[in-house]
Design a protein around this motif. Structure first.
Motif, short mmCIF file in Angstrom:
data_model
loop_
_atom_site.label_atom_id
_atom_site.label_comp_id
_atom_site.label_asym_id
_atom_site.label_seq_id
_atom_site.Cartn_x
_atom_site.Cartn_y
_atom_site.Cartn_z
N SER A 71 0.83 -1.19 0.00
CA SER A 71 0.00 0.00 0.00
C SER A 71 0.88 1.26 0.00
O SER A 71 2.09 1.18 0.19
N ALA A 72 0.23 2.40 -0.20
CA ALA A 72 0.95 3.66 -0.21
C ALA A 72 1.65 3.85 1.14
O ALA A 72 1.04 3.63 2.18
N ARG A 190 1.39 -0.36 -6.21
CA ARG A 190 0.42 -0.36 -5.13
C ARG A 190 -0.66 -1.40 -5.32
O ARG A 190 -1.39 -1.73 -4.41
N ASN A 191 -0.84 -1.82 -6.55
CA ASN A 191 -1.87 -2.83 -6.75
C ASN A 191 -1.42 -3.87 -7.76
O ASN A 191 -0.41 -3.71 -8.43
N THR A 244 -0.53 0.79 14.16
CA THR A 244 -0.22 1.18 12.78
C THR A 244 -0.17 -0.03 11.85
O THR A 244 0.03 0.13 10.64
N ARG A 245 -0.34 -1.21 12.38
CA ARG A 245 -0.20 -2.47 11.65
C ARG A 245 1.13 -2.56 10.91
O ARG A 245 1.20 -3.00 9.75
N TRP A 247 2.76 -0.34 9.53
CA TRP A 247 2.79 0.49 8.33
C TRP A 247 3.93 1.50 8.43
O TRP A 247 3.96 2.33 9.36
N ALA A 279 -2.47 8.10 8.87
CA ALA A 279 -1.67 9.09 8.14
C ALA A 279 -2.29 10.47 8.24
O ALA A 279 -1.61 11.47 8.45
N LEU A 348 2.31 9.71 -0.97
CA LEU A 348 1.18 9.66 -0.02
C LEU A 348 0.99 11.02 0.64
O LEU A 348 -0.11 11.55 0.70
N GLU A 351 -0.36 13.76 -1.64
CA GLU A 351 -1.82 13.72 -1.81
C GLU A 351 -2.53 14.39 -0.64
O GLU A 351 -3.44 15.19 -0.82
N ILE A 352 -2.10 14.02 0.56
CA ILE A 352 -2.79 14.56 1.74
C ILE A 352 -2.54 16.07 1.85
O ILE A 352 -3.45 16.84 2.14
N SER B 52 -4.56 6.32 -2.35
CA SER B 52 -3.48 7.29 -2.44
C SER B 52 -3.43 8.17 -1.20
O SER B 52 -2.44 8.84 -0.96
N LEU B 53 -4.52 8.19 -0.43
CA LEU B 53 -4.49 8.97 0.81
C LEU B 53 -4.13 8.09 2.00
O LEU B 53 -4.20 8.52 3.15
#
Lengths: 899, 66
Positions: A71-72, A190-191, A244-245, A247, A279, A348, A351-352, B52-53
């Motif tokens: 994942s991102a 990512r996928n 956070t698993r 992450w 995040a 990531l 984007e946020i 993406s977030l």
């Protein structure tokens, strides 16, 4: 000017391989900004190397394909970057950044990435020139070139999830399969990519690192926190990992936020108990703790894919961005360094942050894009300038950037044509000015919207005559588009005027722009040549077209070069030289094949020429197939020369099949052109006349032929034939005598002329003369295998061909069956052998692929054979068919019904 | 078509702004984004935006039209 020089010199010192692309493969990207795509991101000081993962990656080198799928923010990119940094073999790195990664563009970047890491492929491999496609041939060349490389280059495709075209995955599989152990591919994504992964898994040829493995375990998390100066008890770390698993992005943000907090341990406890999305919450925390100036900077740069201090200063109205960026990169994971002073935001966080920007400063985004666009334009980074200009909705600026850069020709050719057309499809009608009108005209003309394009050009003309301020680039762009319009409207005066204007203003355009855009001149010459050809000015047309065909090679000019060659082939055909025409047409097709071009708008002429040649040789099936191909590829029916070329091939095919009415329908002009074309009109009259003749109206047939608009021998001789068939022997001979000796027409004309004279003699009862002329015709036609004129001649010729000397001249290529009764001493060509030896199954396979015009390399790939084995098969195939070349082999095989 | 997408964790107000076309409600450790979706393309676009977030999608379902 100085800014530009700085950038250029930075390229030269920064990366020799990119600055000097392999000869013959022009750098499709052509600007330094994209180089950051090939940069391996550097690791921040707080980066945690993870041995268990790098070991897994190292083991992955045993399999052709490795996939890091997480994942991102899972830490994929930096993991692979860290691993490759310690490798002692070439690593080509490509970050897939474009929103729309088309196959042609993708492979251009792929090749460029290999060059950039110092392991370029050989010059044999041609870069795709069309953004939307790459040919099997190019893919085979790439695979073939990689085979046996030791050590195999490692190619990392980062952010592979951005590749939206499913063909790319399939093409990668093809190359991977055929490159054998010569390529190690690492996909960071990512996928799940659209490769047939199950097959790789089953065969054990895939190494996978997925989310679960990427997740940090408590020991790693502790080590990471340690790097941020945080030491926590084991159970606290464990619960953080749980929250956070594992992450990576979450833990890193967590460490950053805690670091800034007065009581880190308590802060982390609070975070554990919190229910926010990780995040989102943490980034806001970290951001909040930055000084306001830094917060502002981070928000503003979120609109950029990549940035350097100077650009950031521009966007933030500061002077100290270099310092802040260096600090941000050192202290946290938002900002990744790409080398040579360029950075990017972690995707990531980018984007946020962009979401934060929209909320906190609504309306600021377009301004930022505009500033970025202006900065990029000053630096000569056109694609970036255009992208930001469009994002700012500033169409006046964006269109002016295209025009001032002299890039207007790229609406018609090159890797960016689709991007440009699409970018400007969002431009609304409210934008005004000469540049926007030029762009509108270019888009319309590129889409065969002739009337609208011409109307826009008209507006520009009024503007340009009023403007006085530095209009050279705009004037040249206008002249170029005028030439396009002139060609499509069949207007030679307009084309000459355009070419003249272009010559005048060219001196006022900076030379570096002209050098940068060789396509502009090549296209202009092609249009000029095409228009001249339409008007029947063959020699002038040939001059312009030859110049266009000789333009410097490379991707940008491949389309005009191919088109010019196609036109030249048509001229050869009209001159009666089918062999030359065929040669020229095949050269044009090879050119496009090499660069993976389809037959886009305005092209495909060479197929029509080949079809017409096939009719002359009475290969009607082949002619039909070529016409079908041309129709399939055809997008532009508005091009007069092409329409007429199609009329020639189609009408002759119909006539050969005895379908006079259909022939007539196919020559009926549908286009509205400024001037009539003498040869297209002559063709129409001849076909009309042939129909009258076929339906028994010989008087009308002869009448139609009076005063043919074109005095080319091709038409004169055909007219003579019809006159003769209508019973007007005298008129026929007069016509033939009117052909000037110095015009030196080709065999397609001279054969027909000789046959007309032969028939005239035969009618007059002079069989001896008739026989002499037929013999002459046979000798002229034999080399080119021109069968059609003899079949058109009529019944009278048959008894003649059956007599001894003529029979051996006609044997095999014209008259079916072997020569019999003459004995080995008979004059004439050596009898074509019947297949003496059966072809082997493999030879048949190779033969079939030859007939599909596949290259030796492609056949090898297709049949899973080595190139040398294919060559061996070819040799024995040639021997068995008694030929020396592949085209002959295919012809012979068709004649012998082996295909 | 109406869909709801369940996200692990409470989304901040700022982040929900990234989904202006959807409504949202926060409950028991999750955020539910819901609303009309034009077609599948938009649906996949929404999922990609989640990804993406850095949002974790725990559930997505189509709701009956009312």
């Amino acid at each position: 000017m100085t800014c530009r020089d700085m950038v250029v010199s930075a390229v030269v010192t920064g990366d020799r391989n990119t600055a000097h692309p392999a000869a013959g493969r022009v750098d499709p990207l052509g600007d330094p900004f994209l180089r950051t795509r090939f940069a391996v991101p550097s690791r921040p000081a707080t980066f945690l190397p993870r041995r268990r993962l790098t070991q897994h990656l190292a083991e992955g080198l045993r399999t052709p394909l490795t996939m890091v799928n997480g994942s991102a923010g899972a830490g994929k990119t930096l993991l692979v970057a860290d691993w490759t940094a310690n490798l002692d073999r070439p690593v080509a790195w490509l970050t897939v950044e474009a929103e729309k990664q088309r196959p042609g563009t993708f492979w251009a970047y792929f090749l460029q990435a290999l060059s950039a890491c110092g392991t370029p492929l050989s010059d044999r491999v041609h870069c795709p020139a069309d953004p939307n496609r790459v040919s099997r041939k190019v893919l085979s060349e790439i695979a073939e070139d990689l085979v046996g490389r030791d050590p195999a280059p490692i190619v990392v495709l980062d952010e592979f999830d951005r590749v939206s075209a499913s063909e790319v995955a399939e093409q990668l599989e093809f190359v991977l399969q055929h490159a054998g152990s010569g390529l190690r591919l690492i996909l960071v994504t990512r996928n799940e990519p659209m490769l047939s992964l199950h097959r790789y898994r089953a065969a054990g040829t895939l190494t996978e690192i997925r989310d679960a493995e990427l997740a940090l375990n408590p020991e790693e998390a502790a080590a990471l926190l340690e790097l941020h100066g945080l030491s926590l008890p084991a159970d606290a770390v464990r619960s953080l990992v749980e929250r956070t698993r594992g992450w990576a992005a979450g833990l890193r943000l967590c460490a950053l936020a805690a670091q800034e907090s007065p009581d880190p341990e308590r802060y982390l406890k609070e975070f554990e108990a919190d229910h926010s999305t990780v995040a989102d919450f943490l980034l806001a925390e970290v951001l909040r703790r930055q000084p306001p100036a830094t917060q502002d900077l981070l928000l503003r740069v979120s609109v950029l894919d990549r940035f350097c201090p100077d650009l950031v200063n521009r966007l933030t109205h500061r002077t100290d961005a270099a310092l802040i960026l260096a600090e941000l990169h050192r202290d946290n994971a938002f900002v990744e360094q790409l080398g040579q002073g360029w950075y990017r935001l972690h995707p990531l966080f980018g984007e946020i942050l962009q979401t934060h920007l929209r909320v906190r400063h609504p309306g600021l985004e377009p301004d930022l894009h505009r500033s970025a666009a202006q900065w990029m334009r000053r630096r000569g980074a056109l694609p970036e300038a255009l992208a930001h200009g469009a994002a700012a909705d500033d169409w006046g600026f964006t269109a002016a950037a295209v025009v001032d850069d002299l890039a207007i020709g790229q609406f018609f050719t090159g890797l960016r044509s689709d991007d440009l057309n699409e970018l400007f499809s969002r431009m609304g009608p409210e934008a005004t000015g000469p540049a926007t009108e030029l762009v509108r005209a270019a888009r319309d003309l590129a889409h065969s919207e002739l009337d609208r394009g011409v109307a826009h050009l008209h507006h520009v003309e009024a503007w340009l005559s009023a403007e006085t301020e530095d209009p050279a680039a705009a004037q040249l762009s206008w002249a170029f588009l005028e030439a396009v319009a002139a060609r499509l409207t069949g207007s030679p005066a307009r084309a000459e005027q355009a070419a003249e204007t272009a010559d005048e203003v060219r001196q006022d355009v900076p030379p570096h722009l002209l050098d940068k855009h060789p396509e502009l001149s090549a296209l202009l010459l092609t249009h000029l040549g095409s228009t001249r050809l339409w008007a029947g000015r063959y020699e002038d047309a040939r001059a312009a077209l030859s110049e266009a065909a000789d333009c410097p090679g490379g991707i940008l000019t491949v389309l005009p070069r191919e088109e010019s060659m196609g036109h030249l082939a048509l001229i050869d055909y009209l001159d009666g030289w089918p062999g030359r025409a065929e040669h020229q047409a095949l050269a044009a097709m090879t050119e496009t094949e090499r660069f993976s071009l389809p037959q886009p708008a305005g092209s495909g002429i060479e197929r029509l020429v080949l079809a017409a040649v096939a009719v002359d040789r009475h290969e009607l099936g082949r002619a039909q197939a070529l016409l079908d191909e041309a129709d399939e590829l055809d997008l532009d029916t508005q091009d007069p020369v092409k329409a007429a070329g199609r009329a020639i091939a189609t009408s002759r095919l119909h006539l050969a099949r005895g379908n006079a009415r259909a022939a007539m329908e196919s020559v009926t002009p549908a286009l509205n052109t400024a001037v009539a074309s003498p040869w297209a009109d002559s063709l129409e009259r001849l076909v009309t006349s042939a129909v009258h003749l076929a339906e028994g109206r010989s008087e009308t047939a002869a009448e139609v032929l009076r005063h043919l608009p074109d005095d080319q021998p091709t038409w004169t001789v055909e007219a003579a034939r019809i006159q003769l068939a209508a019973g007007r022997t005298r008129a026929a001979i007069d016509l033939l005598d009117s052909v000037p000796a110095e015009s030196r027409p080709g065999p397609a004309v001279t054969v027909r002329a000789a046959l007309v004279r032969a028939q005239a003699a035969q009618v007059a009862g002079d069989t001896e003369t008739a026989r002499r002329f037929v013999a002459q015709a046979l000798l002229l036609a034999r080399r080119e295998r021109l069968r059609r004129p003899f079949l058109d001649a009529g019944r009278w010729i048959r008894p003649l061909l059956a007599t001894a000397p003529l029979r051996s001249l006609a044997a095999e290529w014209l008259v079916p069956g072997p020569v019999s009764g003459n004995g080995p001493g008979a004059a004439g060509p050596r009898p074509a052998p019947i297949v003496v030896q059966e072809l082997s199954e493999r030879e048949r396979d190779v033969l079939q692929r030859l007939a599909q015009m596949m290259s030796t390399e492609e056949i090898a790939v297709d049949l899973y054979l080595s190139v040398n084995t294919v060559k061996t098969h070819l040799k024995s195939l040639y021997r068995k068919l008694a030929v020396n070349r592949r085209s002959e082999a295919v012809h012979r095989a068709r004649d012998m019904r082996l295909l | 078509m109406r869909y709801e997408i369940r996200i692990d964790g409470h989304m901040s107000d700022i982040l929900t702004e990234a989904f202006p076309e959807l409504e949202h409600v926060v409950m028991s450790g999750q955020t539910v984004l819901f609303g009309s979706v034009v077609d599948e393309a938009q649906l996949f676009g929404l999922l990609a935006r989640c990804q993406s977030l850095g949002l974790r999608v725990v559930e997505m379902r189509r709701m009956p039209d009312d």
